[in-house]
Enzyme design. Sequence first.
Site, PDB file in Angstrom:
ATOM      1  N   CYS A  29       0.830  -1.214   0.000  1.00  0.00           N
ATOM      2  CA  CYS A  29       0.000   0.000   0.000  1.00  0.00           C
ATOM      3  C   CYS A  29       0.861   1.259   0.000  1.00  0.00           C
ATOM      4  O   CYS A  29       0.679   2.151  -0.820  1.00  0.00           O
ATOM      5  CB  CYS A  29      -0.923   0.002   1.209  1.00  0.00           C
ATOM      6  SG  CYS A  29      -1.858   1.536   1.404  1.00  0.00           S
ATOM      7  N   HIS A  69     -22.754  25.724   5.616  1.00  0.00           N
ATOM      8  CA  HIS A  69     -23.035  26.223   4.268  1.00  0.00           C
ATOM      9  C   HIS A  69     -22.029  27.323   3.920  1.00  0.00           C
ATOM     10  O   HIS A  69     -21.721  28.161   4.765  1.00  0.00           O
ATOM     11  CB  HIS A  69     -24.459  26.798   4.212  1.00  0.00           C
ATOM     12  CG  HIS A  69     -24.780  27.479   2.921  1.00  0.00           C
ATOM     13  ND1 HIS A  69     -25.150  26.783   1.797  1.00  0.00           N
ATOM     14  CD2 HIS A  69     -24.778  28.797   2.575  1.00  0.00           C
ATOM     15  CE1 HIS A  69     -25.365  27.626   0.811  1.00  0.00           C
ATOM     16  NE2 HIS A  69     -25.153  28.868   1.258  1.00  0.00           N
TER      17      HIS A  69
END
Length: 473
Positions: free
Chosen positions: A43, A452
Amino acid sequence: MTDTSFDVIIIGSGPGGYVAAIRAAQLGLKTAIVEKSYLGGICLNWGCIPTKALLRSAEIYRAMQHAKDYGLGADNVRFDLKAVVARSRGVSKRLNDGVGFLMKKNKITVIWGAASIDAPGEITVTAAKSEPPKGALREGRYRAKHIIIATGARPRVLPGLEPDGDRVWSYFEAMVPETLPKSLLVIGSGAIGIEFASFYRAMGSEVTVVEVLPQILPVEDAEIAALARKQFEKQGIKILTGAKVSKLDKKPGSVVATIDSGDGKQQTATFERVISAVGVVGNVEQLGLDKLGVQIQGGTIVADGVGRTNIPGIYAIGDVTGPPMLAHKAEHQGVICVEAIKGLHPHPLDKGLIPGCTYCHPQIASVGLTEAKAREQGRDIKVGRFPFAGNGKAIALGEDQGLIKVIFDKATGRLLGAHMIGAEVTELIQGYVVAMNLETTEAELMHTVFPHPTLSEMMKEAVLDAYGQALNV
């Protein structure tokens, strides 16, 4: 005199192995780890880390080519393939060095060589071809009450499609190309195949992907896979599903592939290079498992939820225990295996809570049941969707193509699965993973305030949509 007795010996230093070693040391267990090639395993050195470095270069190159879409100018955009590869290898080396540091920090003994298990509690280590790190022990006999096998996996090789390191590549060669192939055939459309297809297409290669199953990205939700296919084909990737490569005929400077379309017809096509990405198989050989009677099924070791095999004192974690063959699964298995050895009674591994990520363009991420699997199980479900086109942050980023999809149990409100395609979804998916681990219901997700403007707002909107309450679509 060299100390050859330990509480725990771990065979393999990939993500599962080295994390297990660190956790064992934290718990006060005298620990050694055996490695024959490179600390960090596949990996870190040849898999998830260096490929992400390559894909990052491709992402920036793609963005530079579209600079005018953002009111910017970038003339004569080009790349230096040698430098791209060198950066990727440098990232791997940095992390490889980091694993070595962690072994020293945690006082973990590194034994350099190839291990075989002579009997429960006893191993023999033979010399490795690679150069050992400073301070590592060498070949010899070692003892430990607990032996953890973390030997990982290697590329699957199909007859007639064997990589040769020249015209036909495995992922090893695909990560260090000396030149960019003008044309490339990718056999297999799992995460490895699609990531390489995405990288090479972004850099300018003509790419064809052949998948034997009717759907690309076979483990993903069918709706997400279909959207991915449309995006890939829009980028110019040619995709053949329900087809297989039956023959590779190597020529000077090219490979002629015979492709069976599945309806009795054949076609041939010529490519400069071929990548074989047809999966991986566990490294179970030469460990002495047969003579010990360790149960092996389908080429991988059978282990329970905390890594115990059928032989007391012998454990297995990571890819060598079968799918999902993911580094984060291996790491978690390593931790709970060692905690079980210590007697801490950890929760057994739940494979249904392991997220999967594919770092192509667009990114794909998922956790839990697909819609098809949920229906196959006879579940009464609610499905919610929210498109990237309805999200302000996605539009501002210029990344308005994508979808968030969630699946709930209708009776209980339990989140059964989440599936995403689009920008940064490999980062977003963890929100749903946490929710599933905490057994969060739809009501709790609906009452969670998301910031947001963010991409994460779509996660709430998808939940709202499942219950007929979506606000921005």
